[in-house]
Design a protein around this motif. Structure first.
Motif, short mmCIF file in Angstrom:
data_model
loop_
_atom_site.label_atom_id
_atom_site.label_comp_id
_atom_site.label_asym_id
_atom_site.label_seq_id
_atom_site.Cartn_x
_atom_site.Cartn_y
_atom_site.Cartn_z
N GLN A 85 1.21 7.01 -6.39
CA GLN A 85 0.11 7.97 -6.55
C GLN A 85 0.58 9.40 -6.29
O GLN A 85 0.19 10.33 -7.00
N VAL A 86 1.45 9.55 -5.26
CA VAL A 86 1.98 10.88 -4.96
C VAL A 86 2.82 11.39 -6.13
O VAL A 86 2.72 12.57 -6.51
N LYS A 87 3.64 10.49 -6.72
CA LYS A 87 4.44 10.88 -7.88
C LYS A 87 3.55 11.33 -9.03
O LYS A 87 3.80 12.36 -9.67
N GLU A 88 2.49 10.54 -9.29
CA GLU A 88 1.58 10.88 -10.39
C GLU A 88 0.87 12.20 -10.13
O GLU A 88 0.73 13.03 -11.04
N LEU A 89 0.43 12.38 -8.89
CA LEU A 89 -0.26 13.63 -8.56
C LEU A 89 0.69 14.82 -8.64
O LEU A 89 0.31 15.90 -9.10
N THR A 90 1.94 14.60 -8.20
CA THR A 90 2.94 15.67 -8.28
C THR A 90 3.20 16.05 -9.73
O THR A 90 3.30 17.23 -10.07
N GLU A 91 3.30 15.02 -10.59
CA GLU A 91 3.53 15.29 -12.01
C GLU A 91 2.34 16.05 -12.61
O GLU A 91 2.52 17.00 -13.37
N LYS A 139 0.83 -1.20 0.00
CA LYS A 139 0.00 0.00 0.00
C LYS A 139 0.87 1.26 0.00
O LYS A 139 0.53 2.25 -0.66
N ASN A 140 1.97 1.18 0.76
CA ASN A 140 2.88 2.34 0.80
C ASN A 140 3.49 2.61 -0.58
O ASN A 140 3.60 3.77 -0.99
N ALA A 141 3.87 1.53 -1.28
CA ALA A 141 4.42 1.70 -2.63
C ALA A 141 3.38 2.30 -3.57
O ALA A 141 3.69 3.17 -4.40
N GLU A 142 2.13 1.84 -3.41
CA GLU A 142 1.05 2.39 -4.23
C GLU A 142 0.85 3.87 -3.94
O GLU A 142 0.65 4.68 -4.85
N LEU A 143 0.91 4.21 -2.65
CA LEU A 143 0.73 5.61 -2.27
C LEU A 143 1.86 6.48 -2.82
O LEU A 143 1.62 7.60 -3.28
#
Length: 426
Positions: free
Chosen positions: A91-97, A84-88
């Motif tokens: 997701q943070v990377k994608e949202l940041t991008e 779950k942490n890896a998924e988060l």
């Protein structure tokens, strides 16, 4: 008349009566305590009876089983939490991008409004693509090296094996002379890695890869040159801009001071004048066509795949993938020809062209050896110019010409270039 008192037995012997009372009281207390202990410890105060022993042993075994089961449960919970942490993180990377793209899009939109709001003829398109989000997990070891040597996330990179050892030595000597700190040699064999280390040259030896190792040790110059498109991908994914350099180049100034950085790819040219370097309208004549005999064609001499600056953008990574894939399908192809085809061929039926922005470098600053030996050395005014780099790409006797360039531009020997023919024949 005085009457006499009749005394009983106890009255007659008081000490005997008191002792008897104490005995009776002690017996009573003993019986009471016995009843209490019998109630509290029915199996005895120090009982080690078989049922109790087996009960405690069962409890110990049960506790061990429960501990093992709990440990497995904790391991499972940890694994699930890690996933779950890896998924988060992803997701943070994608949202940041997305946020960065949105911000850049907002900035571009604002610039576009400003451009469109100006007078006729002042509109300017947006060419600079956003850089990718760095991903150090791609190659943590390389990321650590680049963190220590890169300047403003830029680095000169050269691939080398033992076959080019002499040219490499002139190459890094010129870089050190100019004082360029951010450069790295990607060693394709152990001998060249040791050679770089012994000369205090930043070097990176890739992890073992059978396909790359085989070409790196024994491949031809063209084969080795083709490897760079596969190897450079990791640099871009880590978020670094790369100035790719062949080793048959002499550095006379710091090239980072002369880059525009407004395109995905900024490359030196094989052209030798304004027309060939920057493009021209070449008219094709076909007399049988009558009045339609003249066909206009747009021409430009190719970018040199031995010296180019590439930014860490999606189109740049796509370019590397396209060229590497093309060379894998057609291993006999020349990497420079493929590099230019992928950069310049437009979309057409059955083919989707690459949407990458590109810039041609000033051919007098980033000079190829045709410009030097055919034009510059013969012109008194041009020979006084100081190029940024000189690439001995048109001539086979590279080492001799590299040393002559150093003699002419560094040591001031005005006759150093005179003994060479314009072309490759002596």
């Amino acid at each position: 008349m005085m009457g006499g008192r009749r005394e009983g037995p106890l009255m007659r012997n008081p000490s005997h009566s008191s002792a008897k009372s104490r005995i009776l009281m002690a017996v009573a207390i003993g019986i009471s305590l016995g009843c209490v202990f019998a109630f509290l410890y029915p199996h005895g105060f120090f009982s080690y009876s078989a049922p109790a022993f087996h009960s405690r042993r069962s409890q110990i075994v049960s506790t061990k089983c429960e501990s093992s089961e709990r440990l497995n449960e904790l391991k499972t919970e940890y694994r699930i939490a890690s996933e779950k942490n890896a998924e988060l993180i992803q997701q943070v990377k994608e949202l940041t991008e997305k946020l960065r793209l949105a911000e850049q899009g907002k900035d571009h939109a604002q610039k576009q409004v400003e451009a469109l709001g100006g007078p006729f003829g002042t509109v300017k398109g947006l060419r600079t693509n956003p850089t990718v989000i760095p991903d150090e997990s791609v190659n943590p070891r390389l990321a650590k090296i680049l963190e220590n040597i890169a300047v403003q996330r830029e680095v000169i990179v050269a691939l080398a094996n033992w076959n080019v050892k002499d040219s490499l030595e002139v190459w890094f000597a010129s870089i050190k002379r100019v004082g360029i700190p951010n450069y790295l040699v990607v060693a394709l064999d152990d001998k060249i890695a040791e050679f770089c280390e012994s000369n205090d040259v930043p070097v990176y030896k890739r992890d073992s890869d059978k396909a790359i190792d085989s070409i790196g040790r024994t491949g031809t110059n063209h084969a080795v040159s083709g490897l760079k498109f596969r190897i450079l991908r990791e640099f871009l994914q880590l978020g670094y801009s790369v100035l790719l350099s062949d080793v048959d180049i002499v550095y006379l100034q710091n090239p980072f001071n002369y880059l525009y950085r407004d395109s995905d790819v900024e490359s030196m040219t094989d052209g030798h004048n304004n027309m060939t370097a920057y493009g021209f309208d070449d008219v094709f004549d076909e007399p049988p066509m009558g009045w339609a005999r003249y066909a206009h064609t747009m021409r430009i001499w190719v970018f040199n795949s031995g010296f180019f600056y590439i930014r860490p953008t999606i189109p740049s990574i796509e370019l590397l993938d396209r060229v590497a894939g093309h060379l894998a399908r057609e291993p006999k192809s020349w990497d420079q020809a493929v590099f230019n085809e992928e950069l310049f061929f437009p979309s057409h039926p059955g083919y989707e062209g690459l949407h990458a922005s590109r810039r041609t470098m000033d051919f007098y600053l980033f000079m190829n050896s045709k410009v030097l030996f055919k034009t510059v050395r013969k012109n008194a005014r041009l020979s006084k110019l100081k190029p940024v780099i000189i690439h001995i790409n048109y001539h086979p006797n590279k080492l001799e010409r590299m040393k002559a360039v150093v003699e002419f531009y560094v040591n001031g020997n005005q006759d150093a270039l005179k003994g060479f023919p314009d072309g490759s024949d002596w």
